[in-house]
Design a protein around this motif. Structure first.
Motif, PDB file in Angstrom:
ATOM      1  N   LEU B  10       0.920  -1.265  -0.062  1.00  0.00           N
ATOM      2  CA  LEU B  10      -0.031  -0.125  -0.010  1.00  0.00           C
ATOM      3  C   LEU B  10       0.898   1.230   0.037  1.00  0.00           C
ATOM      4  O   LEU B  10       0.649   2.228  -0.780  1.00  0.00           O
ATOM      5  CB  LEU B  10      -1.063   0.031   1.186  1.00  0.00           C
ATOM      6  N   PHE B  14       0.619   4.145  -2.650  1.00  0.00           N
ATOM      7  CA  PHE B  14       0.383   5.390  -2.127  1.00  0.00           C
ATOM      8  C   PHE B  14       1.539   6.429  -2.851  1.00  0.00           C
ATOM      9  O   PHE B  14       1.246   7.689  -3.268  1.00  0.00           O
ATOM     10  CB  PHE B  14       0.362   5.934  -0.939  1.00  0.00           C
ATOM     11  N   LYS B  23       7.901   8.535   2.914  1.00  0.00           N
ATOM     12  CA  LYS B  23       7.433   8.732   4.193  1.00  0.00           C
ATOM     13  C   LYS B  23       6.082   9.026   4.512  1.00  0.00           C
ATOM     14  O   LYS B  23       5.320   8.526   5.340  1.00  0.00           O
ATOM     15  CB  LYS B  23       8.203   9.938   4.846  1.00  0.00           C
ATOM     16  N   GLU B  26       3.859   6.024   3.767  1.00  0.00           N
ATOM     17  CA  GLU B  26       3.777   4.878   4.885  1.00  0.00           C
ATOM     18  C   GLU B  26       2.878   5.319   5.909  1.00  0.00           C
ATOM     19  O   GLU B  26       2.250   4.590   6.354  1.00  0.00           O
ATOM     20  CB  GLU B  26       5.288   4.675   5.037  1.00  0.00           C
ATOM     21  N   MET B  28       0.261   7.218   5.435  1.00  0.00           N
ATOM     22  CA  MET B  28      -0.728   7.237   5.058  1.00  0.00           C
ATOM     23  C   MET B  28      -1.414   5.773   5.214  1.00  0.00           C
ATOM     24  O   MET B  28      -2.518   5.313   5.522  1.00  0.00           O
ATOM     25  CB  MET B  28      -0.965   7.526   3.391  1.00  0.00           C
ATOM     26  N   TYR B  30      -0.309   3.224   6.910  1.00  0.00           N
ATOM     27  CA  TYR B  30      -0.667   2.983   8.491  1.00  0.00           C
ATOM     28  C   TYR B  30      -2.026   3.632   9.071  1.00  0.00           C
ATOM     29  O   TYR B  30      -2.682   2.969   9.678  1.00  0.00           O
ATOM     30  CB  TYR B  30       0.481   3.379   9.232  1.00  0.00           C
ATOM     31  N   SER B  31      -2.226   5.006   8.404  1.00  0.00           N
ATOM     32  CA  SER B  31      -3.512   5.421   8.795  1.00  0.00           C
ATOM     33  C   SER B  31      -4.685   4.627   8.339  1.00  0.00           C
ATOM     34  O   SER B  31      -5.654   4.620   8.959  1.00  0.00           O
ATOM     35  CB  SER B  31      -3.437   6.664   8.476  1.00  0.00           C
ATOM     36  N   ILE B  32      -4.624   4.095   7.303  1.00  0.00           N
ATOM     37  CA  ILE B  32      -5.690   3.138   6.692  1.00  0.00           C
ATOM     38  C   ILE B  32      -6.175   2.297   7.903  1.00  0.00           C
ATOM     39  O   ILE B  32      -7.291   1.669   7.830  1.00  0.00           O
ATOM     40  CB  ILE B  32      -5.117   2.524   5.279  1.00  0.00           C
TER      41      ILE B  32
END
Lengths: 198, 198
Positions: B10, B14, B23, B26, B28, B30-32
């Motif tokens: 992902l 992105f 950066k 990454e 984004m 994790y925020s998913i």
């Protein structure tokens, strides 16, 4: 000329990402139109894949793609030392250090009267069970240095005070490379209180 | 502990978005993990939907969800005046003005020896046909004020010089609200050349 419906929909969806406002979301949506088809389908699929394949480790609550995460399933990690964090993402900075050999426990949040988060909403019972089961020697509480993080840390220390486990809290103080001049007084106070003989 | 495979995938996807570095990608990704499932599926579907339902208008090349865009299919728009732009997105600033009543023509790029873009790669023949068919009175060339945009503008003016159409170029000069002090000399030169009696 109004925005196209599908662009509006995508803008709305992008704006749900943290830190992405309406303007940036619209910009992203339009950029999708000019991106290679394969890259867009890959992004679309990767999003679904993350939601479908990432779970919480049954042992510690960290993100993982199997039942048990890499840390918990590693026989070389010391199960008698646990860093307790609020959220799965809080594990990464510790793992990046590369020097910590213990395991983790994710609480799933912090105690918060305002947000209605009580003891039963956090994975505290699981922590107590683990402390007993694995004869844990040290619990390092690494909740954030906020009011709620503090309350949570103190609560855990309190309920474990009669158990043979050493409950510690990560240190407060000046960040490395920081400047005294720009340090807020609370941090400075904590830094003074935590002073050590050199 | 390495990143999870699906998170890496992902992050990679992105980072293909313009302006998104590794950066941020990454972050984004994790925020998913912490986003509501429905919002993530909605984003995933909206991405596919945009790619599937947005096409180029058969008449002018703008983005649209039908065969012919809103502007070209509007009988109130003046078909004898055309703003010529390089990319579909360049139409939006003009439409935002709300005062332009003509139509558009998207070239699909600029002439560029470096990038190997020749006359046959742009929608120039379609433009000439349209000029003939609709007895176009004015072509306003609004390619960007770059070397390649200029070359493209001059080329179009040149091939249409013997036709009964007035070919104009949008004006160069100081941006409104700009400061002389901070203006580059090329812009200032163009601003002097373009001076008008007040």
């Amino acid at each position: 000329m109004k925005n196209l419906k599908s662009i509006d929909r995508l803008t709305e969806a992008f704006s749900k990402l943290p830190g992405v406002g309406h303007k940036s979301a619209e910009k992203m949506a339009y950029s999708i139109l000019e991106m290679n088809d394969n890259n867009v389908y890959e992004l679309s699929d990767a999003l679904k894949d993350v939601k479908e394949s990432v779970h919480h480790c049954k042992e510690c609550g960290a993100y993982c793609e199997n039942d048990i995460c890499e840390v918990c399933s590693n026989p070389d990690r010391d199960k008698t030392r646990i860093i307790v964090v609020s959220y799965p993402r809080d594990i990464f900075p510790f793992e990046k250090l590369g020097t910590y050999n213990g395991v983790y426990h994710v609480l799933g949040g912090v105690l918060s009267a305002v947000n209605g988060v009580g003891v039963e909403d956090l994975r505290i019972n699981e922590l107590i069970e683990k402390v007993n089961r694995d004869s844990v020697k040290e619990l390092i509480i690494a909740t954030n240095p906020t009011t709620e993080g503090e309350t949570t840390a103190l609560y855990i220390a309190k309920i474990l005070e009669n158990m043979p486990v050493n409950v510690t809290r990560i240190a407060y103080g000046l960040p490395m490379g920081g400047h005294l001049e720009y340090t807020d007084s609370l941090t400075l106070l904590k830094s003074l209180e935590g002073r050590k003989k050199i």
